[in-house]
Design an enzyme around this catalytic site. Sequence first.
Site, PDB file in Angstrom:
ATOM      1  N   GLU A  20       0.891  -1.164   0.000  1.00 57.44           N
ATOM      2  CA  GLU A  20       0.000   0.000   0.000  1.00 57.44           C
ATOM      3  C   GLU A  20       0.927   1.212   0.000  1.00 57.44           C
ATOM      4  O   GLU A  20       1.545   1.538   1.011  1.00 57.44           O
ATOM      5  CB  GLU A  20      -0.891  -0.010   1.243  1.00 57.44           C
ATOM      6  CG  GLU A  20      -1.820   1.184   1.323  1.00 57.44           C
ATOM      7  CD  GLU A  20      -2.527   1.306   2.671  1.00 57.44           C
ATOM      8  OE1 GLU A  20      -2.946   0.275   3.248  1.00 57.44           O
ATOM      9  OE2 GLU A  20      -2.628   2.441   3.171  1.00 57.44           O
ATOM     10  N   LYS A  69     -11.026  -0.436   6.249  1.00 56.93           N
ATOM     11  CA  LYS A  69      -9.835  -0.315   7.083  1.00 56.93           C
ATOM     12  C   LYS A  69     -10.338   0.102   8.468  1.00 56.93           C
ATOM     13  O   LYS A  69     -11.318   0.850   8.574  1.00 56.93           O
ATOM     14  CB  LYS A  69      -8.950   0.770   6.467  1.00 56.93           C
ATOM     15  CG  LYS A  69      -7.745   1.181   7.271  1.00 56.93           C
ATOM     16  CD  LYS A  69      -6.851   2.076   6.409  1.00 56.93           C
ATOM     17  CE  LYS A  69      -5.696   2.634   7.231  1.00 56.93           C
ATOM     18  NZ  LYS A  69      -4.647   3.214   6.365  1.00 56.93           N
TER      19      LYS A  69
HETATM   20  C1  3PG Z   1      -1.316   4.046   7.853  1.00 56.94           C
HETATM   21  O1  3PG Z   1      -0.770   4.804   7.093  1.00 56.94           O
HETATM   22  O2  3PG Z   1      -2.305   3.396   7.528  1.00 56.94           O
HETATM   23  C2  3PG Z   1      -0.745   3.943   9.207  1.00 56.94           C
HETATM   24  O3  3PG Z   1      -0.121   5.129   9.549  1.00 56.94           O
HETATM   25  C3  3PG Z   1       0.222   2.823   9.349  1.00 56.94           C
HETATM   26  O4  3PG Z   1       0.347   2.700  10.693  1.00 56.94           O
HETATM   27  P1  3PG Z   1       1.702   2.213  11.374  1.00 56.94           P
HETATM   28  O5  3PG Z   1       2.777   3.130  10.829  1.00 56.94           O
HETATM   29  O6  3PG Z   1       1.451   2.382  12.839  1.00 56.94           O
HETATM   30  O7  3PG Z   1       1.898   0.795  10.954  1.00 56.94           O
END
Ligand code: 3PG
Length: 223
Positions: free
Chosen positions: A41, A129
């Site tokens: 992603e 999500k």
């Molecule tokens: C996202 O962009 O969906 C989140 O910021 C990812 O979260 P994390 O960096 O805590 O994994």
Amino acid sequence: MHDIFRRFRDVGIIPVIVMEHEEHAEKLADILCDNGLPCAEVTFRTEAAAKVIAAMVKHRPDMLVGAGTVLTVEEVDLAVASGAQFIVSPGLNPTVVQYCQEHNIPMAPGTQTPSEMEQAIGLGVDFVKFFPAEQSGGLNMIKAVAAPYGQLSFMPTGGINADNVQPYLQNDRIVACGGSWMVKESLMEAGNWKKIAKLVQEAADIVRKARGKDNLDKHLLAS
Ligand code: 3PG
């Protein structure tokens, strides 16, 4: 659920990527594909995002590549023109959701509260999500909303890491978890690809342990 999101279940953990330099895209795509997480992603938080998506798709056509942090329909267009196969956003913007639906683009909007989940259901969305996951009650929150919202499946993201991801993956209603811990910007900037490969491998191992073959067969039969 869209076929693209069904494929998320096999991968289990979706690496969330913030990449400043598109010249790193092929290297990272190889590491992800060759170590068991053939998915990305790529967040629209950097100027390079669209070029990173295009480079990954071209270099590894076997990989699932999508765009994250998509906030506008213009970003949807740019992401799709670059080859993105799916769109993720941190929140639920009905304009963006409906635009994706009209163009048959797989899209997972972010939701945090029951009201947002009901809004998603009202728009015909069945895969969301859950963001920011850990900060919003984590797995316990998902368990609590899973009963009233039986039509929703979830991709918790935010605050998830190698230490806490396993129980999420063992929950039937969770298709995959998003996380950036194995592809930290600081590691990419430092060129620490060995460490990234190790973290990706470790994450893929956790998915395998959390989801045995029996579990996967059960999901295939149910879908
Ligand atoms: C996202 O962009 O969906 C989140 O910021 C990812 O979260 P994390 O960096 O805590 O994994």
